[in-house]
Design a protein around this motif. Structure first.
Motif, PDB file in Angstrom:
ATOM      1  N   TYR A 104      -6.343  16.600  23.281  1.00 43.39           N
ATOM      2  CA  TYR A 104      -7.381  15.798  23.926  1.00 43.39           C
ATOM      3  C   TYR A 104      -8.260  15.260  22.812  1.00 43.39           C
ATOM      4  CZ  TYR A 104     -11.769  14.611  26.155  1.00 43.39           C
ATOM      5  OH  TYR A 104     -12.903  13.952  26.541  1.00 43.39           O
ATOM      6  N   GLY A 105      -8.555  13.983  22.880  1.00 39.75           N
ATOM      7  CA  GLY A 105      -9.386  13.384  21.850  1.00 39.75           C
ATOM      8  C   GLY A 105     -10.385  12.396  22.417  1.00 39.75           C
ATOM      9  N   GLN A 106     -11.332  12.053  21.573  1.00 39.60           N
ATOM     10  CA  GLN A 106     -12.374  11.090  21.915  1.00 39.60           C
ATOM     11  C   GLN A 106     -12.537  10.116  20.757  1.00 39.60           C
ATOM     12  OE1 GLN A 106     -15.616  13.886  22.397  1.00 39.60           O
ATOM     13  NE2 GLN A 106     -15.218  14.095  24.584  1.00 39.60           N
ATOM     14  N   VAL A 107     -12.908   8.893  21.087  1.00 39.77           N
ATOM     15  CA  VAL A 107     -13.172   7.872  20.073  1.00 39.77           C
ATOM     16  C   VAL A 107     -14.661   7.535  20.149  1.00 39.77           C
ATOM     17  CG1 VAL A 107     -12.624   5.554  19.256  1.00 39.77           C
ATOM     18  CG2 VAL A 107     -10.833   6.974  20.284  1.00 39.77           C
ATOM     19  N   TYR A 108     -15.307   7.533  18.988  1.00 38.33           N
ATOM     20  CA  TYR A 108     -16.747   7.292  18.895  1.00 38.33           C
ATOM     21  C   TYR A 108     -17.041   6.103  17.999  1.00 38.33           C
ATOM     22  CZ  TYR A 108     -17.841  11.828  20.937  1.00 38.33           C
ATOM     23  OH  TYR A 108     -17.963  12.893  21.793  1.00 38.33           O
ATOM     24  N   LYS A 109     -18.092   5.376  18.356  1.00 30.50           N
ATOM     25  CA  LYS A 109     -18.668   4.406  17.426  1.00 30.50           C
ATOM     26  C   LYS A 109     -19.781   5.134  16.696  1.00 30.50           C
ATOM     27  CE  LYS A 109     -21.794   2.537  20.914  1.00 30.50           C
ATOM     28  NZ  LYS A 109     -22.251   1.381  21.659  1.00 30.50           N
ATOM     29  N   GLY A 110     -20.133   4.646  15.526  1.00 31.18           N
ATOM     30  CA  GLY A 110     -21.184   5.296  14.759  1.00 31.18           C
ATOM     31  C   GLY A 110     -21.152   4.839  13.321  1.00 31.18           C
ATOM     32  N   SER A 111     -21.620   5.691  12.442  1.00 33.35           N
ATOM     33  CA  SER A 111     -21.642   5.415  11.008  1.00 33.35           C
ATOM     34  C   SER A 111     -20.825   6.498  10.310  1.00 33.35           C
ATOM     35  CB  SER A 111     -23.084   5.412  10.503  1.00 33.35           C
ATOM     36  OG  SER A 111     -23.106   5.175   9.126  1.00 33.35           O
ATOM     37  N   PHE A 112     -19.669   6.110   9.740  1.00 34.43           N
ATOM     38  CA  PHE A 112     -18.738   7.073   9.171  1.00 34.43           C
ATOM     39  C   PHE A 112     -18.317   6.652   7.772  1.00 34.43           C
ATOM     40  CE2 PHE A 112     -18.023   6.759  13.766  1.00 34.43           C
ATOM     41  CZ  PHE A 112     -18.364   8.046  14.147  1.00 34.43           C
ATOM     42  N   ASN A 113     -17.926   7.639   6.973  1.00 30.52           N
ATOM     43  CA  ASN A 113     -17.321   7.374   5.674  1.00 30.52           C
ATOM     44  C   ASN A 113     -15.815   7.325   5.922  1.00 30.52           C
ATOM     45  OD1 ASN A 113     -16.111   7.472   3.177  1.00 30.52           O
ATOM     46  ND2 ASN A 113     -17.483   9.023   2.353  1.00 30.52           N
ATOM     47  N   PRO A 114     -15.180   6.148   5.825  1.00 23.25           N
ATOM     48  CA  PRO A 114     -13.759   6.038   6.175  1.00 23.25           C
ATOM     49  C   PRO A 114     -12.820   6.758   5.215  1.00 23.25           C
ATOM     50  CG  PRO A 114     -14.566   3.950   5.338  1.00 23.25           C
ATOM     51  CD  PRO A 114     -15.759   4.858   5.461  1.00 23.25           C
ATOM     52  N   THR A 115     -13.346   7.281   4.114  1.00 15.55           N
ATOM     53  CA  THR A 115     -12.495   8.029   3.183  1.00 15.55           C
ATOM     54  C   THR A 115     -12.666   9.540   3.349  1.00 15.55           C
ATOM     55  OG1 THR A 115     -14.136   8.032   1.403  1.00 15.55           O
ATOM     56  CG2 THR A 115     -12.630   6.154   1.492  1.00 15.55           C
ATOM     57  N   GLU A 116     -13.406   9.952   4.362  1.00 17.51           N
ATOM     58  CA  GLU A 116     -13.706  11.378   4.546  1.00 17.51           C
ATOM     59  C   GLU A 116     -13.287  11.869   5.924  1.00 17.51           C
ATOM     60  OE1 GLU A 116     -17.793  13.515   5.275  1.00 17.51           O
ATOM     61  OE2 GLU A 116     -17.578  13.033   3.146  1.00 17.51           O
ATOM     62  N   THR A 117     -12.190  12.594   5.979  1.00 18.66           N
ATOM     63  CA  THR A 117     -11.744  13.239   7.207  1.00 18.66           C
ATOM     64  C   THR A 117     -12.274  14.670   7.202  1.00 18.66           C
ATOM     65  OG1 THR A 117      -9.738  11.908   7.333  1.00 18.66           O
ATOM     66  CG2 THR A 117      -9.710  14.011   8.486  1.00 18.66           C
ATOM     67  N   GLN A 118     -12.762  15.124   8.341  1.00 21.31           N
ATOM     68  CA  GLN A 118     -13.258  16.493   8.446  1.00 21.31           C
ATOM     69  C   GLN A 118     -12.308  17.295   9.336  1.00 21.31           C
ATOM     70  OE1 GLN A 118     -17.531  16.933   9.187  1.00 21.31           O
ATOM     71  NE2 GLN A 118     -17.718  14.727   8.825  1.00 21.31           N
ATOM     72  N   VAL A 119     -11.916  18.467   8.875  1.00 26.62           N
ATOM     73  CA  VAL A 119     -11.052  19.359   9.642  1.00 26.62           C
ATOM     74  C   VAL A 119     -11.797  20.677   9.802  1.00 26.62           C
ATOM     75  CG1 VAL A 119      -8.812  20.494   9.763  1.00 26.62           C
ATOM     76  CG2 VAL A 119      -9.007  18.254   8.653  1.00 26.62           C
ATOM     77  N   PHE A 120     -11.819  21.203  11.024  1.00 25.78           N
ATOM     78  CA  PHE A 120     -12.531  22.431  11.341  1.00 25.78           C
ATOM     79  C   PHE A 120     -11.514  23.485  11.771  1.00 25.78           C
ATOM     80  CE2 PHE A 120     -15.092  18.737  12.372  1.00 25.78           C
ATOM     81  CZ  PHE A 120     -16.192  18.948  11.566  1.00 25.78           C
ATOM     82  N   PHE A 121     -11.402  24.555  10.994  1.00 29.47           N
ATOM     83  CA  PHE A 121     -10.463  25.625  11.275  1.00 29.47           C
ATOM     84  C   PHE A 121     -11.184  26.803  11.915  1.00 29.47           C
ATOM     85  CE2 PHE A 121      -8.570  23.391   7.670  1.00 29.47           C
ATOM     86  CZ  PHE A 121      -7.279  23.194   8.123  1.00 29.47           C
TER      87      PHE A 121
END
Length: 152
Positions: A49-66
């Motif tokens: 399940y996923g969501q798409v958000y508008k906002g202010s993001f760094n397109p070279t930075e993916t965050q993964v939460f373990f």
């Protein structure tokens, strides 16, 4: 939602392949003569399940939460920016595993990304199924299997 779009991984890979001289043919069975097959798999191993958000993001930075509390089987969620203004936030679990992905993703959003992903900036939701497992070989006859067709 963003699969196959202008800023997608698929679009970038297709562009690179075409520049290298690859012909991409959709909705047609392979000839069996040195084809590269990527038609997917009917076996569902994970659901997401996923969501798409508008906002202010760094397109070279993916965050993964373990965290195994996110899902017993997979135990991670990720925030993937597609551009400076658009990002996907997603969580998956093994098919058949109990748990409400929507509630769990909302909990992770509030705990980890409340300032980054504001509820008012949610622009879409989506569900996924994946069919991946590491195969012994990705060769079938004279054809090379890739992506979900190969089990990746």
């Amino acid at each position: 939602m963003l699969r196959g779009g202008e800023n997608s991984l698929e679009k970038d890979l297709a562009t690179q392949a075409i520049k290298a001289g690859v012909e991409i043919v959709f909705n047609k069975a392979g000839s069996g003569e040195e084809d590269i097959l990527a038609t997917g798999s009917g076996k569902t191993i994970t659901v997401g399940y996923g969501q798409v958000y508008k906002g202010s993001f760094n397109p070279t930075e993916t965050q993964v939460f373990f965290d195994p509390d996110y899902s017993e089987s997979i135990g991670y969620a990720y925030l993937f920016p597609h551009s400076e203004k658009l990002a996907t936030f997603k969580l998956s679990k093994q098919a058949g595993e109990k748990g409400d992905l929507r509630k769990k993703l909302e909990s992770i959003r509030l705990e980890k990304l409340g300032e980054t992903l504001k509820k008012d900036n949610l622009i879409g939701e989506f569900g996924t199924k994946r069919s991946f497992e590491i195969p012994k070989t990705a060769i079938h006859g004279k054809s090379i299997l890739i992506g979900e067709q190969a089990g990746f």
